[in-house]
Write a protein that holds these residues in place. Structure first.
Motif, mmCIF file in Angstrom:
data_model
loop_
_atom_site.group_PDB
_atom_site.id
_atom_site.type_symbol
_atom_site.label_atom_id
_atom_site.label_comp_id
_atom_site.label_asym_id
_atom_site.label_seq_id
_atom_site.Cartn_x
_atom_site.Cartn_y
_atom_site.Cartn_z
ATOM 1 N N LEU A 92 0.832 -1.216 0.000
ATOM 2 C CA LEU A 92 0.000 0.000 0.000
ATOM 3 C C LEU A 92 0.862 1.261 0.000
ATOM 4 N N ALA A 93 1.962 1.220 0.747
ATOM 5 C CA ALA A 93 2.867 2.365 0.766
ATOM 6 C C ALA A 93 3.497 2.589 -0.603
ATOM 7 N N LEU A 94 3.850 1.521 -1.292
ATOM 8 C CA LEU A 94 4.393 1.649 -2.642
ATOM 9 C C LEU A 94 3.364 2.265 -3.584
ATOM 10 N N ALA A 95 2.102 1.850 -3.418
ATOM 11 C CA ALA A 95 1.043 2.386 -4.274
ATOM 12 C C ALA A 95 0.919 3.896 -4.134
ATOM 13 N N TYR A 112 -6.484 -3.039 -4.038
ATOM 14 C CA TYR A 112 -5.389 -2.118 -4.319
ATOM 15 C C TYR A 112 -5.951 -0.710 -4.512
ATOM 16 N N PRO A 113 -5.338 0.311 -3.880
ATOM 17 C CA PRO A 113 -5.897 1.662 -3.955
ATOM 18 C C PRO A 113 -5.690 2.332 -5.304
ATOM 19 N N TYR A 129 -12.328 -9.214 -8.372
ATOM 20 C CA TYR A 129 -11.625 -7.954 -8.141
ATOM 21 C C TYR A 129 -12.652 -6.829 -8.020
ATOM 22 N N ALA A 130 -12.511 -6.000 -6.980
ATOM 23 C CA ALA A 130 -13.446 -4.898 -6.753
ATOM 24 C C ALA A 130 -13.170 -3.774 -7.745
ATOM 25 N N PRO A 131 -14.179 -3.286 -8.444
ATOM 26 C CA PRO A 131 -13.969 -2.172 -9.379
ATOM 27 C C PRO A 131 -13.379 -0.955 -8.663
ATOM 28 N N ASN A 132 -12.458 -0.285 -9.355
ATOM 29 C CA ASN A 132 -11.784 0.871 -8.773
ATOM 30 C C ASN A 132 -11.322 1.762 -9.920
#
Length: 334
Positions: A92-95, A112-113, A129-132
């Motif tokens: 998450l930090a890398l993202a 994934y954000p 996979y959740a849509p984002n």
């Protein structure tokens, strides 16, 4: 010539994780280099793997423990993470820090954000996979990671008689399972030539029969050539299975781990492998190989279905997408 952005790949390869991550990251490295990007692989590995890949183009060490990791990674416009050992918090930090983060995912590990989420398994298109709107999802074999020798157009032909059977259960199979399978296959098909790709240092539990050849440390070219010479294979559900299907080898597929299940199920749904459940016994695996070895028509059908799996495959599809995203102002780290 336009200078393309640098790419950093974070991954691992050791006894605990096998070599599948490294194989597909090497494929991705080659694809980005073909697109003109300088690529560095930061590899968390043990000594055997380090000696195998060498130093050029690689940094070695456990990048997860580096206090300056986020700063170092932030200097690269594109960072690819392919790791089971990295924590969710680190990913998450890398993202948040990297301009275009790319995550290789097998199991819908997290929401994934932002970034590019890649799962090249057949059947990944059907995973939840959740849509984002801040993520691009690159799913299915159109985004598989095939090493350079396996990019060649198909030249494999099914032979009427099976004279060579390949066994590959991954880089770190349970030794008792590997021993049992080799013994079971030899008992079921005593006149069959068996070729087994085995871990470094592996020793067969009994006297090695003359019909059994053990191989280890194969390069991508060596594995490709071995598959070309194979009439039938028994394989687990990892990267090697995808490569067998790419070549067109009729294969009995037997998943060992949950992350391999999408490959086996997806390929089975496409008619490209003779799939067995995780609960299958060694005897059932040997029986399946025996049945398939005696059915030329069934092996032909599998081979034909293999051709369709990668009909939409293009190794430059992912690099092209990522390089476009680098140009978009909205794709800047927070």
């Amino acid at each position: 010539m336009t200078l393309q952005p640098n790419v950093l790949i974070l991954t691992e390869a050791m006894a605990a994780t096998g070599l599948g991550h490294l194989s597909r990251c090497q494929a991705l490295k080659a694809a980005f280099e073909e697109a003109g990007c300088p690529v560095t692989v930061w590899l968390n590995s043990d000594g055997d793997v380090r000696a195998q890949v060498g130093e050029v183009g690689y940094l070695h060490g456990d990048w997860r423990l580096r206090p300056d990791l986020l700063t170092a990674a932030g200097a690269y416009p594109i960072v690819v993470a392919d790791s089971y050992l990295a924590s969710d918090e680190l990913l998450l930090a890398l993202a948040e820090r990297v301009q275009v983060p790319v995550f290789l995912d097998d199991t819908v590990r997290m929401a994934y954000p932002r970034g590019v989420v890649v799962n090249g398994a057949p059947g990944a298109e059907n995973l939840p996979y959740a849509p984002n709107e801040s993520c691009y999802f690159c799913l299915g074999p159109a985004y598989a990671h095939l090493r350079p020798p396996f990019l060649a157009t198909k030249s494999y032909s099914v032979r009427e008689q099976v004279t060579k059977l390949l066994v590959s259960l991954g880089a770190t199979p349970p030794i008792s399972v590997l021993n049992g399978l080799l013994e079971g296959l030899h008992t079921r098909m005593p006149d069959q030539n068996l070729v087994a790709v085995v871990p470094s240092g592996y020793a067969y539990s009994k006297k090695l029969p003359s019909s059994l050849l053990l191989l280890n440390g194969l390069s991508a070219e060596g594995m490709f050539q071995t598959m070309q010479e194979t009439d039938l294979a028994v394989a687990a559900g990892g990267q090697t299975l995808l490569e067998l299907v790419r070549v067109g080898v009729p294969t009995v597929a037997w998943a060992f781990a949950p992350n391999q299940r999408p490959n086996v199920v997806g390929l089975s749904d496409r008619g490209a492998v003779y799939a067995l459940p995780e609960s299958a016994t060694i005897q059932q695996v040997a029986d399946a190989a025996f049945v398939l070895s005696n059915s030329y028509n069934q092996r032909q059908l599998l081979n034909t279905s293999c051709e369709a799996v990668f009909s939409d495959y293009n190794p430059q599809r992912l690099p092209e997408l990522v390089l476009r995203l680098v140009q978009y102002p909205q794709w800047q780290p927070n």
